[in-house]
Design a protein around this motif. Structure first.
Motif, PDB file in Angstrom:
ATOM      1  N   VAL A  22       0.882  -1.168   0.000  1.00  0.00           N
ATOM      2  CA  VAL A  22       0.000   0.000   0.000  1.00  0.00           C
ATOM      3  C   VAL A  22       0.919   1.217   0.000  1.00  0.00           C
ATOM      4  O   VAL A  22       1.565   1.507   1.022  1.00  0.00           O
ATOM      5  CB  VAL A  22      -0.929   0.024   1.229  1.00  0.00           C
ATOM      6  N   GLY A  24       3.034   4.312   0.480  1.00  0.00           N
ATOM      7  CA  GLY A  24       3.065   5.289   1.557  1.00  0.00           C
ATOM      8  C   GLY A  24       2.570   4.777   2.881  1.00  0.00           C
ATOM      9  O   GLY A  24       2.588   5.510   3.875  1.00  0.00           O
ATOM     10  N   GLU A  25       2.102   3.517   2.925  1.00  0.00           N
ATOM     11  CA  GLU A  25       1.547   3.014   4.179  1.00  0.00           C
ATOM     12  C   GLU A  25       2.253   1.726   4.638  1.00  0.00           C
ATOM     13  O   GLU A  25       2.964   1.726   5.643  1.00  0.00           O
ATOM     14  CB  GLU A  25       0.040   2.752   4.035  1.00  0.00           C
ATOM     15  N   THR A  26       2.064   0.642   3.914  1.00  0.00           N
ATOM     16  CA  THR A  26       2.619  -0.639   4.370  1.00  0.00           C
ATOM     17  C   THR A  26       3.168  -1.458   3.206  1.00  0.00           C
ATOM     18  O   THR A  26       2.774  -1.280   2.052  1.00  0.00           O
ATOM     19  CB  THR A  26       1.536  -1.497   5.078  1.00  0.00           C
ATOM     20  N   LYS A  27       4.081  -2.318   3.572  1.00  0.00           N
ATOM     21  CA  LYS A  27       4.560  -3.335   2.660  1.00  0.00           C
ATOM     22  C   LYS A  27       4.859  -4.574   3.501  1.00  0.00           C
ATOM     23  O   LYS A  27       5.666  -4.528   4.425  1.00  0.00           O
ATOM     24  CB  LYS A  27       5.827  -2.890   1.917  1.00  0.00           C
TER      25      LYS A  27
END
Length: 340
Positions: A22, A24-27
Motif C-alpha cells: 500500500v 506510503g503506508e505498508t509493505k
C-alpha cells in the motif's frame, strides 16, 4: 510445483510468500508460503494483482508439511510422548510424564536417511522430567508425495516405538552404609540424607538405612535382611575403593549376587558396582555420589528403576560421554555428561 489461475487455486498450497504493498503506508506479506488457499482468499489475491500462483496441489498426491509433521510424530511416538499441533511445518514431541527416554537410534537413522524427512531428538537413555522437549519433526518441502510419507511411516512401524518415555516404578530402597567410622559413631553419616532425597525425587522411598562395620559377613546379612523386609532395590554406600579396609565389593559378591560390573568409565563414578541378587538390583555407590550434583547415580539408577536390566556393555558405553567437565556452575542435565 505448478502455476495455476487464482480462481482454480482453492485447496492448493502456496509455494511462495505474496506481498501486499500500500504506497506510503505498508509493505508486507499478505499470504505466507505454505498457506492453503481458501475461497475467501481469491478476491484478496486478485486485488493485489495475482492472477496466477505457484502451488502444490493435494489432488496430485502431495501432503502438506503440517499434516506430514503430525503423521510422522504420531507414527514414531510410543508411551509417555505428548505431540504438539503442527506450526510452520513442525511438530514437537515432549515428555508426558517423568521417566527414562528410550529412542531406537538405528530406526531414527533410517528415518532421517529418507530424502526430505527430518526427525531430531535429544540423547536417549537419560532421565527426563514431564514437559521436557524431546524431539521435533518436519519435512523439508512445503509438501511431499504421499508415497514418501508412507515410506517414512513404514520405518516407524518397523522400529516401533521409535521414541518413548519409560515410567519409573516406585521402589522400596534398602540402604546399607559400611564403614567402622560411621558404625561406631566417630563421624556422622552424610550419605543417607543425600540418597533419600535422590531416590524420592525419582518416586521411590527409603525402606531403611542399616549401618555396618567393614566386616563382610555383617554387610551380607544387612543386604539379605533388607530384602527379607521387602526391599526391591539395594544401595550400598562406602568402602568402594581399593583400600584394604574397603570390603563392600567383596561383600556384594558374597551375597551370591551376579556382578555385572565393578568399575565404570565415568568420572565421577569410576568405583561403581552393579550386581543383581535374583531380580533385585544391588548398587555399590562411591563417595562421589554424595558430593557431586551429577554422577554415575544419575546415569544408571533411573534406568534401573524403569525396569531396564543393564549388562556390562551398557556400563562400558558410558566411556563416550562419561567425563564430567566440572564446570564452575553445573548445568546438568543440559550438558554432555553421560549422554549416549
Amino acid at each position: 510445483m505448478k502455476a495455476i489461475p487464482v480462481e482454480e487455486a482453492v485447496g492448493t498450497v502456496l509455494c511462495h510468500d505474496i506481498t501486499r504493498i500500500v504506497p506510503g503506508e505498508t509493505k508486507g506479506p499478505a499470504f505466507r508460503r505454505g498457506h492453503i488457499v481458501t475461497l475467501d482468499d481469491i478476491q484478496a489475491l486478485l486485488n493485489i494483482g495475482k492472477a496466477n500462483l505457484y502451488v502444490f496441489d493435494p489432488k496430485d498426491g502431495y501432503v502438506h508439511e503440517d499434516e506430514c509433521a503430525l503423521r510422522l510424530a504420531r507414527a514414531a511416538a510410543g508411551q509417555g510422548i505428548a505431540i504438539s499441533s503442527a506450526s510452520e511445518g513442525k511438530s514437537t514431541l515432549t515428555a508426558a510424564h517423568d521417566g527414562v527416554l528410550s529412542i531406537d537410534v538405528e530406526g531414527l537413522f533410517r528415518l532421517n536417511s529418507i530424502t526430505d524427512v527430518t526427525f531430531g531428538t535429544i540423547h536417549t537413555g537419560q532421565f527426563v522430567k514431564m514437559g521436557r522437549m524431546l524431539g521435533g519433526t518436519r519435512v523439508i518441502p512445503l509438501a511431499v508425495p504421499e508415497a514418501l510419507l508412507q515410506e517414512a511411516e513404514a520405518v516407524c512401524r518397523e522400529h516401533a516405538p521409535l521414541i518413548q518415555v519409560l515410567p519409573l516404578r516406585p521402589a522400596k530402597v534398602g540402604v546399607v552404609t559400611t564403614g567402622s567410622e560411621v558404625y561406631t559413631g566417630r563421624i556422622k553419616d552424610g550419605f543417607g540424607p543425600v540418597l533419600k532425597k535422590k531416590f524420592e525425587s525419582l518416586g521411590s522411598t527409603l525402606l531403611d538405612q542399616v549401618f555396618v562395620s567393614d566386616q563382610v559377613e555383617m554387610t551380607v546379612e544387612a543386604i539379605h535382611g533388607l530384602i527379607r523386609r521387602g526391599a526391591d532395590f539395594i544401595a550400598v554406600t562406602g568402602g568402594m575403593s581399593v583400600d584394604p579396609d574397603d570390603q563392600t565389593p567383596a561383600a556384594i559378591r558374597a551375597t551370591g549376587a551376579r556382578v555385572v560390573s565393578y568399575g565404570a568409565p565415568t568420572y565421577p563414578g569410576a568405583m561403581f558396582m552393579l550386581a543383581y541378587l535374583d531380580d533385585v538390583p544391588v548398587v555399590g555407590l562411591p563417595g562421589c555420589v554424595m558430593y557431586y550434583k551429577a554422577s554415575i547415580f544419575d546415569l544408571i539408577v533411573p534406568r534401573l528403576l524403569s525396569g531396564e536390566r543393564l549388562e556390562r556393555k551398557d556400563i562400558v558405553a558410558f566411556g563416550h560421554g562419561g567425563l564430567c567437565e566440572s564446570c564452575p556452575s553445573c548445568h546438568y542435565p543440559a550438558c554432555g555428561f553421560g549422554k549416549l
